[in-house]
Motif scaffolding. Structure first.
Motif, short mmCIF file in Angstrom:
data_model
loop_
_atom_site.label_atom_id
_atom_site.label_comp_id
_atom_site.label_asym_id
_atom_site.label_seq_id
_atom_site.Cartn_x
_atom_site.Cartn_y
_atom_site.Cartn_z
N GLN A 14 11.57 -1.35 1.46
CA GLN A 14 12.45 -0.43 0.76
C GLN A 14 11.58 0.67 0.15
N GLU A 15 12.04 1.87 0.25
CA GLU A 15 11.29 2.99 -0.34
C GLU A 15 11.00 2.70 -1.81
N GLY A 16 9.76 2.91 -2.23
CA GLY A 16 9.38 2.66 -3.60
C GLY A 16 8.71 1.31 -3.81
N GLU A 17 8.88 0.41 -2.85
CA GLU A 17 8.26 -0.91 -2.98
C GLU A 17 6.80 -0.89 -2.50
N ASP A 18 6.09 -1.96 -2.85
CA ASP A 18 4.72 -2.13 -2.39
C ASP A 18 4.68 -3.12 -1.23
N PHE A 19 3.67 -3.02 -0.38
CA PHE A 19 3.45 -4.05 0.62
C PHE A 19 1.98 -4.10 1.01
N THR A 20 1.62 -5.23 1.63
CA THR A 20 0.25 -5.43 2.07
C THR A 20 0.24 -5.93 3.51
N THR A 21 -0.68 -5.43 4.30
CA THR A 21 -0.90 -5.91 5.65
C THR A 21 -2.33 -6.44 5.74
#
Lengths: 110, 112
Positions: A14-21
């Motif tokens: 979702q736009e605004g959220e953080d994520f990690t790959t």
């Protein structure tokens, strides 16, 4: 032979959220590189990490190289629609050949 | 200076015909790679040239595929007797030894 694996394969954010790959190698890497490929485009170099435990930042992107130089991560904060694309990690093996991971395809929902 | 260029940008060929894809790397780059990318997929390594060393051909999918690099510069990827499963985007990249890779725009090959 060396294998470079990336997880997850797909990431819906979702736009605004953080994520990690994450990127994991079966062998020690001399360096780790990250690339971004926009839809319809070709991979473009983002950054290279060389030192054990190295952390580098590019605006909202934080790249980390593991202490054992066998794994790496890319963390994106406050995701924007411009972050859409596939992120590839790649590492050089002991013979100097660059091995790419399969990539993480990122889709951003407004 | 100019980046990596590839030609043609698009190629449509009939099954069974031979095709040649060209890559002009950045001047002075010692390493040159060919990759294949099918729609929505990752980068499939094909072949790697490094300086004057023998090329690493371990990624070539069959003996219909071959590549050469003349004078340490321009490279040509040749696919003989093309098959429909050869349809993909073929990407070339060059680099200075272990530095970052610069990719060309790719050649989109369609085998009908």
């Amino acid at each position: 032979g060396q294998q470079v694996m990336q997880i997850p394969q797909y990431q819906h954010v979702q736009e605004g959220e953080d994520f990690t790959t994450y990127c994991n190698s079966s062998t020690t890497l001399s360096n780790i590189q990250w690339y971004k490929q926009r839809p319809g485009g070709h991979p473009v170099f983002l950054i290279q990490l060389v030192k054990s435990g190295e952390v580098k930042k590019q605006k909202r992107l934080t790249f980390q190289f593991g202490e054992a130089k066998k794994n790496s991560s890319l963390h994106i904060t406050a995701t924007q629609t411009t972050d859409v694309g596939t992120y590839f990690c790649a590492g050089h093996d002991s013979w100097g050949k660059l091995q790419f991971g399969a990539g993480t395809q990122v889709v951003v929902t407004p | 200076g100019a980046g990596v260029s590839q030609s043609p940008s698009n190629k449509v060929t009939e099954k069974g015909k031979d095709v040649e894809l060209r890559c002009d790397p950045i001047s002075g780059h010692t390493a040159l790679y060919w990759y294949r990318q099918s729609l929505g997929q990752g980068l499939e390594f094909l072949i790697y040239f490094q300086g004057n060393s023998a090329p690493d051909k371990s990624g070539l999918p069959s003996d219909r595929f071959s590549a050469e690099r003349t004078g340490g510069s321009v490279s040509t990827l040749t696919i003989q007797r093309t098959q429909q499963e050869d349809s993909a985007v073929y990407l070339c990249a060059s680099s200075l030894d272990r530095a970052e890779q610069y990719f060309g725009p790719g050649t989109r090959l369609t085998v009908t």
